[in-house]
Design a protein around this motif. Structure first.
Motif, PDB file in Angstrom:
ATOM      1  N   LEU A  61       0.831  -1.208   0.000  1.00 42.54           N
ATOM      2  CA  LEU A  61       0.000   0.000   0.000  1.00 42.54           C
ATOM      3  C   LEU A  61       0.862   1.254   0.000  1.00 42.54           C
ATOM      4  O   LEU A  61       0.664   2.175  -0.784  1.00 42.54           O
ATOM      5  N   ILE A  62       1.834   1.264   0.926  1.00 46.50           N
ATOM      6  CA  ILE A  62       2.699   2.440   1.047  1.00 46.50           C
ATOM      7  C   ILE A  62       3.480   2.660  -0.242  1.00 46.50           C
ATOM      8  O   ILE A  62       3.602   3.781  -0.739  1.00 46.50           O
ATOM      9  N   LYS A  63       3.952   1.568  -0.815  1.00 52.42           N
ATOM     10  CA  LYS A  63       4.749   1.701  -2.031  1.00 52.42           C
ATOM     11  C   LYS A  63       3.925   2.233  -3.194  1.00 52.42           C
ATOM     12  O   LYS A  63       4.456   2.866  -4.104  1.00 52.42           O
ATOM     13  N   SER A  64       2.647   1.922  -3.179  1.00 56.16           N
ATOM     14  CA  SER A  64       1.829   2.317  -4.329  1.00 56.16           C
ATOM     15  C   SER A  64       1.341   3.756  -4.249  1.00 56.16           C
ATOM     16  O   SER A  64       0.654   4.227  -5.147  1.00 56.16           O
ATOM     17  N   VAL A  65       1.698   4.473  -3.169  1.00 55.99           N
ATOM     18  CA  VAL A  65       1.327   5.885  -3.094  1.00 55.99           C
ATOM     19  C   VAL A  65       2.363   6.700  -3.856  1.00 55.99           C
ATOM     20  O   VAL A  65       3.549   6.601  -3.576  1.00 55.99           O
ATOM     21  N   PRO A  66       1.938   7.492  -4.811  1.00 55.88           N
ATOM     22  CA  PRO A  66       2.913   8.295  -5.551  1.00 55.88           C
ATOM     23  C   PRO A  66       3.473   9.392  -4.645  1.00 55.88           C
ATOM     24  O   PRO A  66       2.757   9.980  -3.846  1.00 55.88           O
ATOM     25  N   VAL A  67       4.763   9.613  -4.744  1.00 59.69           N
ATOM     26  CA  VAL A  67       5.373  10.638  -3.907  1.00 59.69           C
ATOM     27  C   VAL A  67       5.776  11.816  -4.781  1.00 59.69           C
ATOM     28  O   VAL A  67       6.391  11.643  -5.824  1.00 59.69           O
ATOM     29  N   LEU A  68       5.409  12.979  -4.324  1.00 61.69           N
ATOM     30  CA  LEU A  68       5.675  14.185  -5.107  1.00 61.69           C
ATOM     31  C   LEU A  68       7.178  14.412  -5.218  1.00 61.69           C
ATOM     32  O   LEU A  68       7.917  14.272  -4.250  1.00 61.69           O
ATOM     33  N   GLY A  69       7.632  14.766  -6.404  1.00 60.09           N
ATOM     34  CA  GLY A  69       9.026  15.119  -6.582  1.00 60.09           C
ATOM     35  C   GLY A  69       9.957  13.932  -6.630  1.00 60.09           C
ATOM     36  O   GLY A  69      11.161  14.062  -6.663  1.00 60.09           O
ATOM     37  N   ARG A  70       9.410  12.739  -6.610  1.00 60.50           N
ATOM     38  CA  ARG A  70      10.293  11.579  -6.747  1.00 60.50           C
ATOM     39  C   ARG A  70       9.787  10.706  -7.889  1.00 60.50           C
ATOM     40  O   ARG A  70       8.978   9.805  -7.687  1.00 60.50           O
ATOM     41  N   PRO A  71      10.244  11.039  -9.079  1.00 69.38           N
ATOM     42  CA  PRO A  71       9.755  10.269 -10.218  1.00 69.38           C
ATOM     43  C   PRO A  71      10.233   8.830 -10.117  1.00 69.38           C
ATOM     44  O   PRO A  71      11.413   8.583  -9.920  1.00 69.38           O
ATOM     45  N   SER A  72       9.312   7.889 -10.165  1.00 64.35           N
ATOM     46  CA  SER A  72       9.721   6.518  -9.917  1.00 64.35           C
ATOM     47  C   SER A  72       9.361   5.617 -11.088  1.00 64.35           C
ATOM     48  O   SER A  72       9.311   4.419 -10.975  1.00 64.35           O
TER      49      SER A  72
ATOM     50  N   ARG B 180       7.241   3.530 -13.223  1.00 63.19           N
ATOM     51  CA  ARG B 180       5.924   2.914 -13.046  1.00 63.19           C
ATOM     52  C   ARG B 180       5.554   2.845 -11.591  1.00 63.19           C
ATOM     53  O   ARG B 180       6.379   2.526 -10.733  1.00 63.19           O
ATOM     54  N   LEU B 181       4.323   3.132 -11.291  1.00 65.50           N
ATOM     55  CA  LEU B 181       3.848   3.092  -9.916  1.00 65.50           C
ATOM     56  C   LEU B 181       3.712   1.645  -9.481  1.00 65.50           C
ATOM     57  O   LEU B 181       3.300   0.784 -10.242  1.00 65.50           O
ATOM     58  N   TYR B 182       4.061   1.397  -8.220  1.00 66.36           N
ATOM     59  CA  TYR B 182       3.975   0.040  -7.716  1.00 66.36           C
ATOM     60  C   TYR B 182       2.518  -0.400  -7.609  1.00 66.36           C
ATOM     61  O   TYR B 182       1.642   0.370  -7.226  1.00 66.36           O
ATOM     62  N   SER B 183       2.272  -1.650  -7.958  1.00 71.33           N
ATOM     63  CA  SER B 183       0.917  -2.155  -7.732  1.00 71.33           C
ATOM     64  C   SER B 183       0.980  -3.585  -7.230  1.00 71.33           C
ATOM     65  O   SER B 183       1.915  -4.329  -7.543  1.00 71.33           O
ATOM     66  N   ILE B 184       0.019  -3.925  -6.392  1.00 73.92           N
ATOM     67  CA  ILE B 184      -0.011  -5.277  -5.835  1.00 73.92           C
ATOM     68  C   ILE B 184      -0.672  -6.184  -6.852  1.00 73.92           C
ATOM     69  O   ILE B 184      -1.772  -5.903  -7.318  1.00 73.92           O
ATOM     70  N   ASP B 185       0.010  -7.270  -7.206  1.00 72.23           N
ATOM     71  CA  ASP B 185      -0.550  -8.174  -8.207  1.00 72.23           C
ATOM     72  C   ASP B 185      -1.770  -8.906  -7.668  1.00 72.23           C
ATOM     73  O   ASP B 185      -1.938  -9.076  -6.466  1.00 72.23           O
TER      74      ASP B 185
END
Lengths: 306, 334, 328
Positions: free
Chosen positions: C263-274, C276-281
Motif C-alpha cells: 500500500l505504502i509503495k503504491s502511493v505516488p510521492v511528489l518530486g520523486r519520479p519513480s 511505473r507506480l507500484y501495484s499489488i498483483d
C-alpha cells in the motif's frame, strides 16, 4: 411553479382542441350522415333536404367546423336521436352513477393496492407479499368482464346472495366495485411494491436510519415520498383503465352510468351521444392529467424549480 | 430455448413438496422453484448476461415458471394444430345438439367434451380455433404499433432537436388519451371489426415503444461503432437500419412478450362489448358475450372461454415477467 | 483477550470483539466481516483503510446495526459501546443511540440526501427524534449550517438538496452527523465523491469539528493521504479482517504486513519520479467461502506454507503496533 402550471394548462387546452377537431372530422366525414339515420324509411327527398339544411350540412365543411366549435364552446353538441334531448343533458343525467361507482373503485384500488404494495416491500417474502404478488398476477391475467360474469354466475345465479343488476342498495355495489378495481389494484400493488423496494434500498433511507428516524417515518416520509413519484404516473394509467373498465362493468351489471349509455347509443347509432361521451371523457382525462401534473410538482421540488 | 436438451438438476420439483408450507407451494407453483442450470446461457445467448461473465461453465440458479411455460405451450399447441385437434367444425353446428352440457354433466355426450352453444357448435373446437384469432389480432396490434414506435423512436433519437421535441410532445399527448375513445370513433366510421381494433391500437400504442427506442438509440448514437460508421460515410438511414436497429431488437422483443398478455385481455374485452370481431367469429370474448344470455342454464358457455383467456394471458404474463427478470435485471423496462 | 488496551490513560469508547457479519445470498455465505477486533478510545481519530470490498463499510454498518436486510446478519461477536453490548439492545434502544451517540456520514452526499425534502427538515431530524421539540428547529439548523461553513445559511436552510453542490451536501451531511454532539462519528469515505479541492476543505472541516467537540472519529477510506492528514492511528483491513493496527507515524515509517508495505509503495510521492507506480498483483479475495489461511497469501510475495493453512494470530511489534502475519 406558476409558469409550469400555465404550460400544463396550455397543453391541456391544445389537447382538447385537437380532440375536438378530430372528433368533428371523423364523425362528419366518416360516419353515416345523421340525416339518413334520423329519417324514417318512408321519408321523401324533400324531408331529407329540409333536415340537411336544419343541421347546416349544406354549408362548406370549414363553415360547419366553425359552427361546431362555436356550439361546442357553448356546450351545445346537438340532440340525441333516441332521447330527443340535448346529448350533453342525457350524458350528465347518467354521470353521477358512473362517478359513484368509479370513485368507490378508485378509492378501493388506492387504499388496498398501496397498502399491500408498501407492506410487501417492507416485508419481502412475507405472507402479505406472496398474497399480493399472486393477487397482482391474477388481476393482470383475469379479464374484468370474465370476473364479472363469473361473480354473477356464482353469487347471483347459483347462490342468489347478491343482486346481479341495477343500482340502489349497498349490496349492488359489491360486485361491480370489486370487478372495476381488480386490475387497478393489481397494477398499483405491483408498481408500488417495486418502487418502494427501490426506495428502501437507497442511501437516503440508510441515512435516515442512521439519524435515528423511527422506522415508520423512514418508510412513510423518506421512502414512500420518493416512491410516490412513480405511483402518481401509474395512477394515471389506472384512471385510463377505469374508463374502459366502466364501459365493461356498467354493461355487465346494468349500471345506469355513462359507460352503459355510450355503448347502447353506439349500437343505436345515436352518434351525438357517442360524440359527447368521447369529448367529455377526453375532458376528464385531460383534467385528471393536469391535476396529476400539479400533484407531481408538489411532490417533486425539482419540477417546481425548473 | 430448448429446455428439454438442457442438463439441469432440479432441486425442488414442481410437485407439492412436503418440506414447504402450502403457501410456499402455491407460490412456487406460480412463479417457479429455483433450479440449477448448466449451460443455459451458451455462447449464443450470453450477450444477455453481464459483460465479461462467462457463465457456460458456471452453474446458474434460475427459476423456471413451469406454469407459465406450460400455459404458453398449450396455447401455441392449439394455435399450430388447431385444424388437427379440434373435433368439430367451429362454425358449423346442428340445432339438434343445441346447448348440450359438458361430457361429465348429466345429459352431456363425449362427442362434445365441453358442451355446445345454442347453435349446437362444439365449444371445445371453437375455443381451439379462438386461440388463433387471439394470437393473430394481438400480434397484428403489436406489429403495427411496434413498427410505428420503433420508426418514430429511431427518428426522434437520431435527429434530436426540433423533430425530437415534436415527436415526444406528440407521444405525451397521445398516451394521455384513452384508446377506447378512438375506437368508438373508428368503429362508428368503419364498423366494429378486428381491423378496426388493430388500427386503433396501432395508432394508440406507439408512444411507449417510441420512448424506449428513443432512449436506447440516444445512448447507441454515442457508441464507437456508430461513430465509425459515420466516419466511413454511412448515411443516417443506413446507420439506423443496419447499425442501431439490430441492437434494439432484443429490447423490442422483450417489450412485445410482456405486452401481448395485456393485449389479449383488451381484445377479448372489446369483442365482449361487441366492439371487436363480429359473429360468427370464435373469438373468446365474443363467445363469452354470446353465452352471457344463457348464463342461468348454460354455465359452460361463460366459464370455458374465460378459462381459455386466463390460460393464454397467464402464460404470456408469467413468461414475460420471467424474461424481463432474466434479461433486464435492472428493470429499465418497467 | 489478547487485544489489551493500548492507551491506558484513555477511556475505551468502542470495543469490537470478534465481530462477524455475513450475507446469506443465493450463491452462498459471503463473510464480509470475519472476526474483527479493535478498540476506539474517547476523542481518538482512527483511520480504517482497505481496498473496496474488503468489509470496511459493512464493519461500520455493523456498529450501527444497519446491515442491509434481510440477506445480511451479524453472526457473532460483541460490540461494546460505553461498556454496553450494542448487539443485545432492542431495535428501539438502537434507534435512540443512532444519530445521537453514534452517527455516520455516507460516501456519496448527493444520493444520501433525500431529494424531495428540504435541507432544513433533514438537518433537524436527528435533533427532533432524540429530544422533546416544541416549535421550530429553524434556528438550530441555521446554526448547524454555520458550523459547517455553508454560506448564507439563513436562505440555504429552505433549499432542496438538488440546489446544493456536492461539497455543500457533504457539509450538510456532516452537520447532521454532529447535530447531537455524538461520542462517535463514523465517516465512510466522506471525500471520495468530491473534487480534490473540496476534499481538502471537507477534511479540514472535520478536523476542526473534532478538535472542538472531542468526539471520536472512525474515518473509513482507501486513501492513505487522507489518513495521514487527520488520523492518529490506523487500522488496515483486508478480506474481512484487520491485519495491522499502528499509530500513523509508525505505519508510514515501517509498515509490517506485506500488504501494508505494498500500500505504502503504491502511493505516488511528489518530486520523486519513480517510473511505473507500484501495484499489488492479483485480485482482492472473494469473501464467498474464504480460505482458512491468511487472506492475502495468494497475492503475497513472501507467502510460505503455513500462510495458506492457518490464519496468523496477532503479534505485538511494539507499543500500539500489531500485525497478523506469519513473518513476525
Amino acid at each position: 411553479m406558476q409558469g409550469y402550471i400555465l404550460k400544463r394548462v396550455l397543453i391541456a387546452i391544445v389537447t382538447m382542441f385537437v380532440v375536438l377537431t378530430v372528433v368533428f372530422f371523423v364523425f362528419r366525414m366518416g360516419a353515416a350522415d345523421p340525416v339518413s339515420i334520423m329519417l324514417p324509411p318512408d321519408a321523401t327527398p324533400k324531408d331529407a333536404q329540409k333536415l340537411t339544411k336544419k343541421f347546416g350540412l349544406d354549408k362548406p365543411l370549414i363553415v360547419q367546423y366553425g359552427n361546431f366549435l362555436k356550439n361546442a364552446i357553448r356546450g351545445d353538441f346537438g340532440a340525441s336521436f333516441r332521447y330527443s334531448e340535448p346529448a350533453l343533458t342525457v350524458l350528465f343525467s347518467r354521470f353521477p352513477a358512473s362517478l359513484e361507482l368509479g370513485l368507490v373503485a378508485f378509492l378501493m384500488a388506492l387504499s388496498i393496492g398501496l397498502s399491500i404494495g408498501i407492506i410487501s416491500a417492507v416485508k419481502p417474502d412475507s405472507f402479505i407479499d406472496r398474497f399480493g404478488r399472486v393477487f397482482a398476477l391474477g388481476g393482470m391475467s383475469v379479464p374484468s368482464f370474465w370476473a364479472g360474469v363469473m361473480l354473477i354466475l356464482f353469487f347471483g345465479v347459483t347462490l342468489r346472495w347478491l343482486p346481479i343488476a341495477g343500482r340502489g342498495s349497498l349490496l349492488n355495489f359489491i360486485m361491480p366495485a370489486f370487478c372495476l378495481s381488480l386490475f387497478p389494484i393489481a397494477l398499483l400493488t405491483r408498481l408500488s411494491r417495486s418502487a418502494m423496494l427501490d426506495a428502501l434500498k437507497s442511501d437516503y433511507v440508510v441515512m435516515a436510519r442512521i439519524k435515528g428516524v423511527p422506522e415508520i417515518r423512514v418508510i412513510l416520509i423518506h421512502a414512500f415520498k420518493n416512491a410516490s413519484i412513480s405511483v402518481v404516473t401509474v395512477i394515471f394509467g389506472i384512471f385510463q383503465a377505469m374508463i374502459l373498465g366502466s364501459v365493461v362493468i356498467e354493461n355487465i351489471f346494468s349500471w345506469p352510468g355513462i359507460g352503459r349509455l355510450v355503448l347502447t347509443s353506439f349500437f343505436f347509432r345515436d352518434y351525438p351521444v357517442v360524440q359527447v361521451y368521447v369529448l367529455f371523457v377526453t375532458f376528464l382525462v385531460v383534467m385528471f392529467y393536469l391535476l396529476l401534473d400539479i400533484v407531481y410538482a408538489y411532490i417533486d421540488p425539482r419540477i417546481r424549480y425548473q | 430455448m430448448p429446455i428439454s436438451t438442457l442438463a439441469f438438476d432440479i432441486n425442488k420439483s414442481w410437485r407439492l413438496n412436503a418440506n414447504y408450507t402450502v403457501q410456499e407451494n402455491v407460490f412456487g407453483f406460480l412463479y417457479g422453484y429455483e433450479a440449477d442450470f448448466q449451460g443455459l446461457f451458451n455462447r449464443k445467448s450470453y450477450m444477455f448476461l453481464k459483460k465479461g461473465k462467462k457463465s457456460s461453465e458456471k452453474k446458474l440458479r434460475v427459476r423456471i415458471p413451469y406454469l407459465g411455460l406450460g400455459c404458453l405451450g398449450l396455447f401455441f399447441f392449439t394455435v399450430i394444430f388447431a385444424n388437427v385437434i379440434s373435433p368439430h367444425d367451429p362454425y358449423e353446428g346442428d340445432l339438434a345438439d343445441s346447448t348440450l352440457p359438458p361430457a361429465w354433466e348429466e345429459g352431456g355426450t363425449t362427442r362434445f367434451l365441453l358442451g355446445t352453444d345454442m347453435l349446437g357448435r362444439d365449444v371445445l373446437s371453437r375455443l381451439i380455433h379462438g386461440s388463433r384469432i387471439s394470437l393473430l389480432i394481438s400480434v397484428g396490434c403489436i406489429a403495427f404499433y411496434g413498427t410505428l414506435g420503433v420508426i418514430l423512436g429511431l427518428i426522434s433519437g437520431f435527429s434530436g432537436g426540433r423533430t425530437d421535441m415534436i415527436i415526444m410532445r406528440l407521444a405525451d399527448l397521445w398516451s394521455s388519451l384513452p384508446g377506447i375513445i378512438l375506437l368508438f370513433m373508428l368503429a362508428a366510421v368503419y364498423g366494429p371489426s378486428a381491423k378496426t381494433i388493430i388500427i386503433t391500437f396501432g395508432i394508440m400504442g406507439w408512444p411507449y415503444y417510441g420512448r424506449i427506442v428513443r432512449g436506447e438509440s440516444l445512448s447507441l448514437k454515442e457508441r464507437d461503432f456508430v461513430r465509425l460508421a459515420r466516419v466511413a460515410g454511412c448515411s443516417n438511414l443506413r446507420i439506423m437500419v443496419s447499425h442501431v436497429f439490430p441492437n434494439i431488437v432484443n429490447t423490442v422483443i422483450i417489450l412485445a412478450t410482456i405486452d401481448i398478455g395485456g393485449i389479449i385481455v383488451l381484445i377479448a374485452t372489446l369483442s365482449f362489448l361487441g366492439l371487436g370481431t363480429q359473429p360468427p367469429s370464435c373469438d373468446w370474448g365474443l363467445m363469452l358475450a354470446e353465452g352471457r344470455q344463457y348464463i342461468t342454464y348454460a354455465w359452460w358457455l361463460v366459464t370455458f372461454p374465460g378459462i381459455a383467456i386466463v390460460v393464454a394471458v397467464l402464460g404470456f404474463n408469467l413468461t414475460g415477467d420471467w424474461l424481463r427478470e432474466l434479461l433486464d435485471p435492472k428493470q429499465k423496462l418497467r | 483477550m489478547k487485544d489489551k488496551q493500548l492507551d491506558t490513560e484513555n477511556e475505551e469508547l468502542l470495543v469490537l470483539k470478534d465481530v462477524k457479519t455475513s450475507f446469506f445470498t443465493k450463491k452462498g455465505v459471503v463473510r464480509a466481516v470475519d472476526g474483527v477486533n479493535f478498540t476506539i478510545s474517547k476523542g481518538e481519530v482512527v483511520g480504517l483503510v482497505g481496498e473496496s470490498g474488503c468489509g470496511k463499510s459493512i464493519t461500520s454498518l455493523s456498529i450501527m446495526r444497519l446491515v442491509p436486510q434481510p440477506a445480511g446478519k451479524i453472526v457473532s461477536g460483541e460490540i461494546l459501546f460505553k461498556n454496553e453490548d450494542l448487539l443485545k439492545k432492542s431495535e428501539d434502544e438502537m434507534r435512540r443511540i443512532r444519530g445521537d451517540r453514534i452517527s455516520m456520514i455516507l460516501q456519496d452526499p448527493m444520493v444520501s440526501m433525500n431529494q424531495l425534502l428540504k435541507v432544513g427538515y433533514q438537518l433537524g431530524e436527528p435533533y427532533r427524534y432524540h429530544h422533546k421539540v416544541s416549535g421550530s428547529l429553524r434556528e438550530m439548523c441555521i446554526g448547524l449550517l454555520k458550523k459547517v461553513k455553508v454560506p448564507a445559511p439563513e436562505s440555504r436552510v429552505n433549499d432542496y438538496p438538488f440546489q446544493f453542490s456536492g461539497g455543500m451536501c457533504q457539509r450538510a451531511l456532516i452537520a447532521m452527523g454532529i447535530a447531537n454532539g455524538p461520542d462517535l462519528l463514523i465517516a465512510d469515505e466522506p471525500t471520495t465523491a468530491l473534487d480534490v479541492t473540496i476534499q481538502a476543505q471537507i477534511l479540514k472541516l472535520m478536523k476542526d469539528i473534532q478538535r472542538e467537540s472531542r468526539s471520536s472519529i472512525i474515518l473509513i477510506t482507501h486513501d492513505l493521504a487522507t489518513v495521514a492528514q487527520i488520523c492518529s492511528r490506523l487500522l488496515v483491513m483486508y478480506g474481512g479482517r484487520i491485519i495491522e493496527k499502528a499509530p500513523v507515524k509508525t505505519f508510514y515509517k515501517k509498515p509490517a504486513h506485506p500488504y501494508s508495505v505494498g500500500l505504502i509503495k503504491s502511493v505516488p510521492v511528489l518530486g520523486r519520479p519513480s517510473g511505473r507506480l507500484y501495484s499489488i498483483d492479483g485480485q482482492p479475495p472473494s469473501l464467498l467461502d474464504p480460505p482458512s489461511g491468511c487472506r492475502f497469501a495468494p497475492r503475497c510475495t513472501q507467502a510460505k506454507k503455513p500462510c495458506f493453512e492457518i490464519y496468523p494470530p496477532e503479534t505485538i511489534l511494539e507499543e500500539g503496533h500489531k500485525v497478523s502475519c506469519w513473518l513476525y
